[in-house]
Design a protein around this motif. Structure first.
Motif, PDB file in Angstrom:
ATOM      1  N   ILE A  29       0.837  -1.202   0.000  1.00  0.00           N
ATOM      2  CA  ILE A  29       0.000   0.000   0.000  1.00  0.00           C
ATOM      3  C   ILE A  29       0.871   1.252   0.000  1.00  0.00           C
ATOM      4  O   ILE A  29       0.574   2.235  -0.698  1.00  0.00           O
ATOM      5  N   VAL A  30       1.956   1.236   0.767  1.00  0.00           N
ATOM      6  CA  VAL A  30       2.864   2.393   0.793  1.00  0.00           C
ATOM      7  C   VAL A  30       3.478   2.607  -0.592  1.00  0.00           C
ATOM      8  O   VAL A  30       3.531   3.739  -1.093  1.00  0.00           O
ATOM      9  N   ILE A  31       3.925   1.517  -1.220  1.00  0.00           N
ATOM     10  CA  ILE A  31       4.497   1.627  -2.580  1.00  0.00           C
ATOM     11  C   ILE A  31       3.448   2.170  -3.542  1.00  0.00           C
ATOM     12  O   ILE A  31       3.727   3.052  -4.356  1.00  0.00           O
ATOM     13  N   TRP A  32       2.240   1.664  -3.435  1.00  0.00           N
ATOM     14  CA  TRP A  32       1.154   2.165  -4.280  1.00  0.00           C
ATOM     15  C   TRP A  32       0.954   3.661  -4.044  1.00  0.00           C
ATOM     16  O   TRP A  32       0.815   4.443  -4.991  1.00  0.00           O
ATOM     17  N   GLY A  40       0.294  10.331 -11.767  1.00  0.00           N
ATOM     18  CA  GLY A  40      -0.628  11.464 -11.779  1.00  0.00           C
ATOM     19  C   GLY A  40      -1.948  11.170 -11.088  1.00  0.00           C
ATOM     20  O   GLY A  40      -2.964  11.779 -11.434  1.00  0.00           O
ATOM     21  N   TYR A  41      -1.928  10.282 -10.123  1.00  0.00           N
ATOM     22  CA  TYR A  41      -3.147   9.907  -9.386  1.00  0.00           C
ATOM     23  C   TYR A  41      -4.296   9.589 -10.352  1.00  0.00           C
ATOM     24  O   TYR A  41      -5.448   9.961 -10.126  1.00  0.00           O
ATOM     25  N   SER A  42      -3.948   8.898 -11.424  1.00  0.00           N
ATOM     26  CA  SER A  42      -4.936   8.611 -12.478  1.00  0.00           C
ATOM     27  C   SER A  42      -5.992   7.627 -12.003  1.00  0.00           C
ATOM     28  O   SER A  42      -5.856   6.956 -10.974  1.00  0.00           O
ATOM     29  N   LEU A  47      -7.709   2.424  -9.687  1.00  0.00           N
ATOM     30  CA  LEU A  47      -8.393   1.174 -10.003  1.00  0.00           C
ATOM     31  C   LEU A  47      -7.546  -0.046  -9.653  1.00  0.00           C
ATOM     32  O   LEU A  47      -8.080  -1.073  -9.230  1.00  0.00           O
ATOM     33  N   VAL A  48      -6.231   0.074  -9.793  1.00  0.00           N
ATOM     34  CA  VAL A  48      -5.331  -1.044  -9.481  1.00  0.00           C
ATOM     35  C   VAL A  48      -5.502  -1.471  -8.028  1.00  0.00           C
ATOM     36  O   VAL A  48      -5.714  -2.650  -7.725  1.00  0.00           O
ATOM     37  N   VAL A  49      -5.418  -0.534  -7.101  1.00  0.00           N
ATOM     38  CA  VAL A  49      -5.513  -0.896  -5.683  1.00  0.00           C
ATOM     39  C   VAL A  49      -6.941  -1.306  -5.319  1.00  0.00           C
ATOM     40  O   VAL A  49      -7.143  -2.228  -4.534  1.00  0.00           O
ATOM     41  N   ASN A  50      -7.923  -0.627  -5.902  1.00  0.00           N
ATOM     42  CA  ASN A  50      -9.316  -1.000  -5.610  1.00  0.00           C
ATOM     43  C   ASN A  50      -9.619  -2.422  -6.064  1.00  0.00           C
ATOM     44  O   ASN A  50     -10.235  -3.206  -5.338  1.00  0.00           O
ATOM     45  N   THR A  51      -9.178  -2.761  -7.247  1.00  0.00           N
ATOM     46  CA  THR A  51      -9.420  -4.109  -7.779  1.00  0.00           C
ATOM     47  C   THR A  51      -8.675  -5.155  -6.965  1.00  0.00           C
ATOM     48  O   THR A  51      -9.241  -6.187  -6.589  1.00  0.00           O
ATOM     49  N   ALA A  52      -7.413  -4.884  -6.674  1.00  0.00           N
ATOM     50  CA  ALA A  52      -6.608  -5.855  -5.910  1.00  0.00           C
ATOM     51  C   ALA A  52      -7.192  -6.095  -4.528  1.00  0.00           C
ATOM     52  O   ALA A  52      -7.338  -7.247  -4.099  1.00  0.00           O
TER      53      ALA A  52
END
Length: 136
Positions: A29-32, A40-42, A47-52
């Motif tokens: 999570i810290v790396i994310w 750019g906080y796209s 979506l990557v962290v939400n999906t994971a």
């Protein structure tokens, strides 16, 4: 299939409860979070962290529930064996976990009343716990 699932779910559930697993998740999570400015906080970055996390949570619910069900069934079998093995125990209690919540609550209340009558005390476990806490 059952044995494989049991073995896998037991290992994953055991690993999930370890401090190292928590630390790995925290580092991820810290790396994310650190990569946020890079991407750019796209929406894709979010979506990557939400999906994971959704996938991990979804799968862990089933694994943990399986582990808890197995533990509860094993504990119940052990208690049933103790009831069966003790001569003074009432065998009617074997299998009561299959009754409805209302039926179990009624049995519990009857047992508390019986214990109160046998002990000659009007107090309940709540009263005893309250008295113990006041001593501190």
């Amino acid at each position: 299939m059952d044995r494989i699932f049991t073995a896998v779910s037991t290992r994953i559930a055991a690993a999930a409860g370890k401090p190292l697993t928590f630390m790995v998740a925290m580092v991820a999570i810290v790396i994310w979070g650190i990569t946020g400015p890079i991407f750019g906080y796209s929406d894709t970055w979010q979506l990557v962290v939400n999906t994971a996390t959704t996938i991990v949570t979804f799968l862990m619910v089933f694994l943990i529930q399986n582990s808890q069900n197995r533990d509860a069934a094993a504990m119940q079998a052990k208690l049933d064996e103790l009831i069966r093995a003790l001569e003074a125990a009432r065998g009617e209690f074997i299998g009561i976990e299959h009754l409805t919540d209302l039926e179990i609550e009624s049995i519990r209340a009857a047992l508390e009343d019986e214990a109160r009558e046998l002990s000659g005390k009007d107090g309940t476990a709540d009263d005893s716990v309250g008295a113990l806490l006041k001593r501190r």
